[in-house]
Design a protein around this motif. Structure first.
Motif: not given
Lengths: 429, 480
Positions: A108-109, B382-388, B390-391, B395
């Motif tokens: 992930g990120y 960055d936080e939204e990137k992490r979330r998508v 993860e889903e 991505y």
């Protein structure tokens, strides 16, 4: 967020990144990370299945994947960690040290903190759009490197009747490659009155297969609405403008472009690091540090090299310096700026700090036109501090000159490197 | 039997389909290419015009004003990339200032937001404008848009609401029958009660198939440069120049919604509207003109050139109305600039005309006015990137490095209501390959993902339109 810390983080796992990582480990960095966007390390070498790599560094002739494989093996024998499939989105360089932001499918990120960063992103190919070749927009027009990936990595043929624009090394290599795969390479068309490729490639890839090389010509038209059907080729004058009445058509289904490489410095630019307009790469000091303390760069991201062996040597120096920086070493003292004189397109490094220069500093540069007997002069004001003779020079081949520390100590704050024909003037030396 | 068959799925056809989607009708859309938005819709200035330019009283004037209001709402509702941006029409002489004053007067009559700026005002509003300018018309009502996404979004909603989109169907004839029309295509015949002719530069041919030869297409080509994002940062407005003696708006300099810079177009008659070639002389002229408006543009940073062909006709206005020979056909012809800006209003106008011709317009129950959401990784924080990621870990796998486009976004696009089948169709949806390397690195990977997801052989994946094949077979295969 948990940020992992590394002494040295290397962005890019091609030849530059691998060598920088090995060297960083050898120079005392305990924790080293290589971040690679592709599934495997090796970079563009993986698609360069021809031989001719490693003559300088390994003293033997290897293929691209073999050369990359040796370095991948060397990295495996160190404590360095490698993450693949990971794309760096950007680096921040606050006072507390560099932070790398990246994403990957597996993890992930993520963010990594590092004592020092080495930029090894390599370069990309100039495209049809960038040189504005007019005409239709059919398929069958692609860069030589993209074609090389399709043919060598994916096992697909990309055409049967091929014209190559540009005589850079990748174009020449692909001329031979496509011929060996059964395609007909009809012509190699070069804008300049000389080739920008290595001489050995002209001989081994064109002449050996009877492929005509049209110097001082360019593609002035692309025709075909679905797939490419033909290209128009014209002679150009000494200002590189097409000459009327010289156009002729070549029926072909593929136009491969080998029209230059551009260092990939988007991350570098976004981080606010100074870029040299001549190289399109970051301005660097003698130890390959950029204008941002703790951020180093090496390989094709700094300047486009002719041989991977030189990438390796440069990257070894960058990796070592990054390890020393991470360990707390700081360099101060006076800075000598190198200036591009007559006949010199650029120099790398652009800046030398004599106190950090070691016994000898190697300066790389390229000349602007092919030259026979020439003299390279290194001047500090009106005083010549060094000169070197060359029997032959060409823009396609990188030049290297050694500048001993003792000479640098005698120089002023700017030093000019220039090239001139050898002759009576040379006897001043 | 269709109630309405729309011929052409550019922005005009898509807008008509979108307007018709809210009624209980069986709608079909036939498109000769392998994707929507393949004609003028994909090759234009991507501007929502403020509406000061058309002559008062024309269809262009009224539909432009209505269109940009509707477009703003549609883009918000359907998540289409859209950004309000001031526009300037630069004047470089007293004669130009006369033109500016005339545009100002027209703008006022058209109820557009307009004012006149002096040189100082221009340079304050747009520091990148040439210091040689003497003044400008200024408007806050303009915007920049992703034109192909705009068309795609409207077409997607139509498809979600039951419209049939028939790609790779070229109309070759129309037969008039009792109470119906038979539309003949290269893939069979289609029966319909009404036809909407949204065939762009080919509207003349479609109109003539139904017996009306009054539509006269006179297509005009315009060439453009696309420049790197380095250049897109340099301007904060859509910068036009005063129209020249021929009435053309002149070369504009404007950022795109993706942050690149557009410079173009010129306007040259082009007999064959399928001829999308560029030429050196035109491109050189455009570069010169662009530099005179914005001297700081660095043309070393060009990444692409293209030609768009405007579907202009012999009329100075849109040609919108019932066919003279066939009351079952509505012509939407001559939709050149400000056609993109007017599109939603043109769609509504088509519905009104169909109603007048006897089409029963009953509201569709359960009309769905939305489309599946679009993830644009590069725009997430960055936080939204992490979330998508993860889903959906896809991505996290970046395919296009220049535009930061992930495998997840490409797979999403391949599963949408209108399936992209070519590398350029993916580019239009996700931006993969639109960046500075122009697909050099990512096109083989996009190629592979299309082949894998759609289950089609690599050899059958096109670069763009039909016939634009990329690979000719496997290596090592004997040629026979």
């Amino acid at each position: 967020m948990t940020e992992k810390y590394y002494d040295v983080a290397v962005i890019g796992g091609g030849p530059a990144g691998l060598a920088a990582a090995v060297s960083a480990c050898e120079h005392g960095a305990a924790k080293v990370l290589v971040i690679e966007r592709d599934k495997v390390v090796g970079g563009i070498l993986n698609q360069c299945i021809h031989n001719g790599f490693g003559l300088h560094y390994f003293k033997e002739e290897l293929t691209g994947p073999e050369y990359a494989g040796r370095f991948a093996e060397m990295v495996r024998n160190t404590a360095a960690e490698v993450v693949t499939g990971t794309m760096v989105l950007g680096i921040d360089t606050p006072e507390s040290g560099p932070v790398i932001r990246c994403v990957s499918r597996e993890d992930g990120y993520r963010e990594y903190r590092a004592g020092a960063v080495v930029l090894c992103m390599g370069c990309r190919e100039r495209t049809r759009g960038a040189i504005a070749i007019p005409g239709d927009r059919p398929s069958g027009v692609m860069t030589a490197g993209t074609a090389q990936r399709y043919v060598n990595m994916e096992g697909y043929m990309i055409g049967r009747r091929i014209v190559i624009l540009g005589s850079g090394d990748i174009g020449l290599i692909m001329a031979r490659r496509m011929t060996l795969e059964g395609a007909k390479v009809l012509a190699c068309v070069e804008l300049c009155p000389y080739s920008n490729g290595l001489n050995r490639n002209i001989v081994q890839c064109l002449e050996d297969y009877g492929i005509p090389l049209y110097l001082s010509h360019t593609v002035t038209g692309v025709h075909g609405r679905g797939r490419l059907e033909r290209v128009t080729v014209s002679r150009v004058d000494d200002k590189r403008r097409p000459v009327e009445g010289t156009a002729f058509d070549i029926e072909c289904d593929t136009l491969l472009l080998s029209v230059g490489l551009i260092p990939e410095n988007e991350i570098t630019r976004d981080a606010g690091i100074e870029i040299d307009r001549r190289t399109n790469g970051p301005t660097v000091y003698e130890n390959m540090m950029t204008t941002r303390p703790g951020v180093f760069a090496c390989g094709n991201v700094v300047h486009v090299h002719d041989l991977v062996d030189f990438v390796t040597a440069e990257s070894m120096r960058a990796g070592a310096a990054a390890a020393e920086y991470a360990a707390g070493k700081r360099v101060s003292g006076r800075v000598i700026k190198l200036v591009n004189g007559e006949g010199v397109n650029y120099t790398v490094p652009q800046m030398i700090r004599p106190d950090n220069a070691g016994k000898v500093t190697e300066v790389f540069f390229r000349t602007n036109i092919p030259r026979k007997k020439s003299v390279i002069r290194v001047m500090s004001g009106d005083t010549q501090i060094a000169s070197f003779r060359r029997e032959y020079m060409a823009p396609g081949e990188m030049e290297k000159i050694p500048l001993p520390r003792v000479l640098l100590d005698r120089a002023g704050d700017t030093v000019t490197v220039s090239v001139e024909p050898a002759g009576e003037a040379a006897d001043r030396a | 039997m269709y109630d309405v068959l729309i011929i052409g799925c550019g922005v005009t056809g898509a807008a008509a389909a979108y307007s018709l989607a809210r009624y209980d009708l069986k709608v079909g859309i036939v498109e000769r290419f392998n994707d929507v938005a393949c004609g003028a819709t994909k090759a234009n200035s991507a501007i929502m015009h403020a509406g000061y330019d058309p002559h008062p009283g024309t269809k262009m004037a009224s539909l432009n004003r209505l269109g940009i209001k509707a477009a703003k709402k549609i883009c918000k509702k359907l998540d289409v990339e859209y950004r309000p941006l001031q526009s300037l029409v630069l004047a470089f002489s007293e004669k130009d200032m006369e033109a500016v004053r005339e545009l100002y007067a027209r703008g006022k009559k058209n109820s557009a937001d307009v004012r006149i700026l002096d040189r100082k005002g221009v340079l304050a509003a747009e520091p990148a404008a040439s210091p040689d300018c003497v003044g400008a018309l200024h408007s806050r009502d303009s915007a920049i848009i992703n034109p192909w996404e705009f068309a795609l979004a409207m077409a997607e909603v139509a498809v979600i609401n039951g419209a049939d989109l028939l790609l790779e169907h070229k109309v070759t004839g129309i037969r008039r029958g009792r109470g119906k029309l038979t539309v003949v295509t290269d893939r069979g015949e289609l029966e319909t009660r009404f036809v909407v002719n949204a065939a762009g530069a080919f509207a003349e041919d479609i109109s003539a198939m139904a017996g009306d030869t009054s539509v006269k297409s006179l297509p005009r080509a315009g060439q453009y440069y696309v420049l790197d994002k380095e250049e897109g940062k340099k301007v904060n407005s859509v910068i036009f120049r005063c129209p020249d003696e021929n009435g053309f708006k002149g070369v504009l300099v404007a950022p795109t919604v993706h942050g690149n810079l557009l410079v173009g177009p010129d306007a040259e008659p082009r007999a064959d509207a399928d001829d999308l070639s560029t030429d050196r002389e035109s491109l050189d002229r455009i570069m010169k003109s662009g530099l005179s408006s914005v001297p700081s543009v660095n043309f070393r940073n060009i990444i692409r050139e293209y030609t768009g062909v405007r579907p202009t006709t012999s009329e100075k206005d849109f040609v919108i109305g019932v066919s003279r020979s066939c009351r079952r056909m509505i012509n939407l012809a001559g939709i050149c600039s400000p056609g993109l800006s007017s599109a939603p209003a043109i769609g509504d106008e088509a519905v009104r005309l169909l109603g007048k011709q006897g089409l029963v317009l009953k509201r569709r129950r359960g009309f769905i006015d939305e489309r599946p959401p679009v993830v644009r990784l590069a725009e997430l924080d960055d936080e939204e990137k992490r979330r998508v990621i993860e889903e959906n870990p896809l991505y996290g796998n970046i395919i296009c490095r220049c535009e930061t486009v992930s495998e997840g976004e490409i797979v999403d696009a391949l599963r949408r209501p209108i399936v992209p089948r070519s590398i350029d169709a993916i580019k239009r949806r996700c931006r993969a390959g639109m960046g500075r390397c122009q697909g050099g690195f990512c096109s083989p990977r996009v190629h592979e993902i299309i082949s894998r997801e759609l289950g089609v052989p690599m050899e059958d994946v096109m670069l763009d339109k039909q016939g634009s094949f990329i690979i000719t077979g496997r290596t090592g295969a004997e040629e026979n």
